[in-house]
Design an enzyme around this catalytic site. Structure first.
Site, PDB file in Angstrom:
ATOM      1  N   TYR A  47       0.817  -1.211   0.000  1.00  0.00           N
ATOM      2  CA  TYR A  47       0.000   0.000   0.000  1.00  0.00           C
ATOM      3  C   TYR A  47       0.853   1.263   0.000  1.00  0.00           C
ATOM      4  O   TYR A  47       0.353   2.343  -0.319  1.00  0.00           O
ATOM      5  CB  TYR A  47      -0.922   0.056   1.230  1.00  0.00           C
ATOM      6  CG  TYR A  47      -1.963  -1.020   1.332  1.00  0.00           C
ATOM      7  CD1 TYR A  47      -2.255  -1.880   0.274  1.00  0.00           C
ATOM      8  CD2 TYR A  47      -2.675  -1.187   2.522  1.00  0.00           C
ATOM      9  CE1 TYR A  47      -3.222  -2.864   0.404  1.00  0.00           C
ATOM     10  CE2 TYR A  47      -3.650  -2.165   2.651  1.00  0.00           C
ATOM     11  CZ  TYR A  47      -3.906  -3.010   1.592  1.00  0.00           C
ATOM     12  OH  TYR A  47      -4.865  -3.983   1.747  1.00  0.00           O
ATOM     13  N   SER A 150      -4.893 -13.266   4.541  1.00  0.00           N
ATOM     14  CA  SER A 150      -5.794 -12.428   3.747  1.00  0.00           C
ATOM     15  C   SER A 150      -6.020 -13.103   2.409  1.00  0.00           C
ATOM     16  O   SER A 150      -5.069 -13.554   1.763  1.00  0.00           O
ATOM     17  CB  SER A 150      -5.152 -11.040   3.554  1.00  0.00           C
ATOM     18  OG  SER A 150      -5.927 -10.218   2.728  1.00  0.00           O
ATOM     19  N   ASN A 151      -7.287 -13.229   2.025  1.00  0.00           N
ATOM     20  CA  ASN A 151      -7.653 -13.787   0.712  1.00  0.00           C
ATOM     21  C   ASN A 151      -7.289 -15.266   0.562  1.00  0.00           C
ATOM     22  O   ASN A 151      -7.080 -15.742  -0.556  1.00  0.00           O
ATOM     23  CB  ASN A 151      -7.017 -12.973  -0.414  1.00  0.00           C
ATOM     24  CG  ASN A 151      -7.393 -11.509  -0.360  1.00  0.00           C
ATOM     25  OD1 ASN A 151      -8.563 -11.158  -0.503  1.00  0.00           O
ATOM     26  ND2 ASN A 151      -6.417 -10.641  -0.119  1.00  0.00           N
ATOM     27  N   SER A 202     -14.151  -4.192   0.991  1.00  0.00           N
ATOM     28  CA  SER A 202     -15.034  -3.839  -0.120  1.00  0.00           C
ATOM     29  C   SER A 202     -16.481  -4.238   0.134  1.00  0.00           C
ATOM     30  O   SER A 202     -17.170  -4.741  -0.746  1.00  0.00           O
ATOM     31  CB  SER A 202     -14.536  -4.481  -1.425  1.00  0.00           C
ATOM     32  OG  SER A 202     -15.143  -3.912  -2.554  1.00  0.00           O
ATOM     33  N   CYS A 203     -16.983  -3.963   1.346  1.00  0.00           N
ATOM     34  CA  CYS A 203     -18.353  -4.417   1.636  1.00  0.00           C
ATOM     35  C   CYS A 203     -19.412  -3.535   0.972  1.00  0.00           C
ATOM     36  O   CYS A 203     -20.587  -3.909   0.946  1.00  0.00           O
ATOM     37  CB  CYS A 203     -18.587  -4.566   3.131  1.00  0.00           C
ATOM     38  SG  CYS A 203     -19.212  -3.162   3.984  1.00  0.00           S
ATOM     39  N   SER A 257     -12.680   5.130   3.339  1.00  0.00           N
ATOM     40  CA  SER A 257     -12.793   6.567   3.102  1.00  0.00           C
ATOM     41  C   SER A 257     -11.747   7.354   3.886  1.00  0.00           C
ATOM     42  O   SER A 257     -11.278   6.927   4.942  1.00  0.00           O
ATOM     43  CB  SER A 257     -14.191   7.058   3.495  1.00  0.00           C
ATOM     44  OG  SER A 257     -14.304   8.452   3.330  1.00  0.00           O
TER      45      SER A 257
END
Length: 292
Positions: A47, A150-151, A202-203, A257
């Site tokens: 990131y 994760s994932n 990403s909900c 956000s």
């Protein structure tokens, strides 16, 4: 599994480089989040968010005591950094890479430990014994308190867990009315069985919820607005968050956000309650059919 209500929301920082905030502005934002009750912050090496966050945290000596920091390792993108790939982005879960990534994160974050370390993506060449050695070393040194993934799919999670001396605390996965796969592929079942609270990214469907041209959105909007009025929600975003929170495995949601006015109302969604029928109304609108 008993997730503290104040830990149900996580602030995601993957877009930090796009926010254009100075370190003092980012510090102010972090303090605003904590005032709202959000004290967990999600990062990853790829990131490029950790250095900016570390600089921001440094403006307030007490912030580190209040903050819980998540970071991830295991993706090597092409770039100039010492952990970056030369020609081809790839996954790397080797012991030395994991340890080096954590050391790099600690340096950038200006801290001597992270609360949770996740393997960012499943590495098809993963040696689970090496991962175990890396995790044990990081645990013994006090550099990492808890570990997760994760994932990962169900079998990947099980394989890794079978080789570890530590218990995986989470699996960070995608779930929304636009991606309901976790309901049927065993991921939520696994989390519930193993008392693991998943982290949901990403909900809101990566903005699809507000794209009226999307076929799922066109079905969802009417239902979400009706339910919002029934349960006293101030937005359809709140309703979707409440829908995710309804899952028995006690998921935690990662926000994306940079604006506190967008995030603070979502805190109230923790206290909103959907009936089972309302939950299935949203599910039916999401998948495009009623239960058989």
């Amino acid at each position: 599994m008993n997730v503290n209500i104040n830990d149900r929301l996580i602030a995601g920082f993957w877009r930090t480089s796009l926010w254009g905030k100075s370190s003092k502005e980012l510090n102010y934002f972090i303090n605003q989040l904590i005032e709202c009750g959000i004290t967990t912050f999600d990062h990853a090496y790829v990131y490029r968010s950790e250095a900016a966050f570390g600089e921001a945290m440094a403006h307030s000596a007490s912030l580190r005591e209040q903050a819980k920091i998540i970071t991830k390792c295991g993706i090597r993108g092409v770039g100039p950094g010492s952990l970056d790939a030369k020609n081809t982005s790839h996954y790397d879960s080797d012991k030395l890479t994991i340890i080096k990534s954590v050391d790099n994160s600690l340096k950038d974050l200006k801290t001597d430990y992270v609360d949770t370390l996740l393997l960012h993506r499943p590495d098809y060449l993963m040696n689970v014994q090496e991962v175990n050695e890396a995790f044990n070393e990081l645990k013994r040194s006090g550099k990492v308190r808890d570990f997760g993934v994760s994932n990962f799919n169900v079998t990947q999670f099980n394989l890794l867990q079978s080789a570890l001396d530590v218990k995986l605390c989470t699996n960070q996965i995608e779930f929304s009315p636009f991606n309901t796969e976790a309901l049927d592929n065993g991921l939520f079942d696994q989390c519930y069985k193993n008392q693991v609270s998943p982290m949901i990214w990403s909900c809101l469907g990566g903005g699809k919820l507000f794209d009226e041209s999307h076929p799922v959105t066109s079905r969802l909007t009417k239902v979400l607005n009706e339910i919002a009025e029934e349960i006293g929600a101030v937005s359809i975003s709140q309703v979707v968050y409440a829908w995710v929170f309804k899952m028995p495995c006690q998921p935690r949601i990662i926000t994306g956000s940079s604006k506190i006015e967008n995030i603070s109302p979502l805190v109230d969604s923790i206290h909103l309650t959907l009936s089972k029928e309302q939950w299935y109304q949203i599910w039916a609108a999401a998948v495009g059919h009623d239960v058989a």
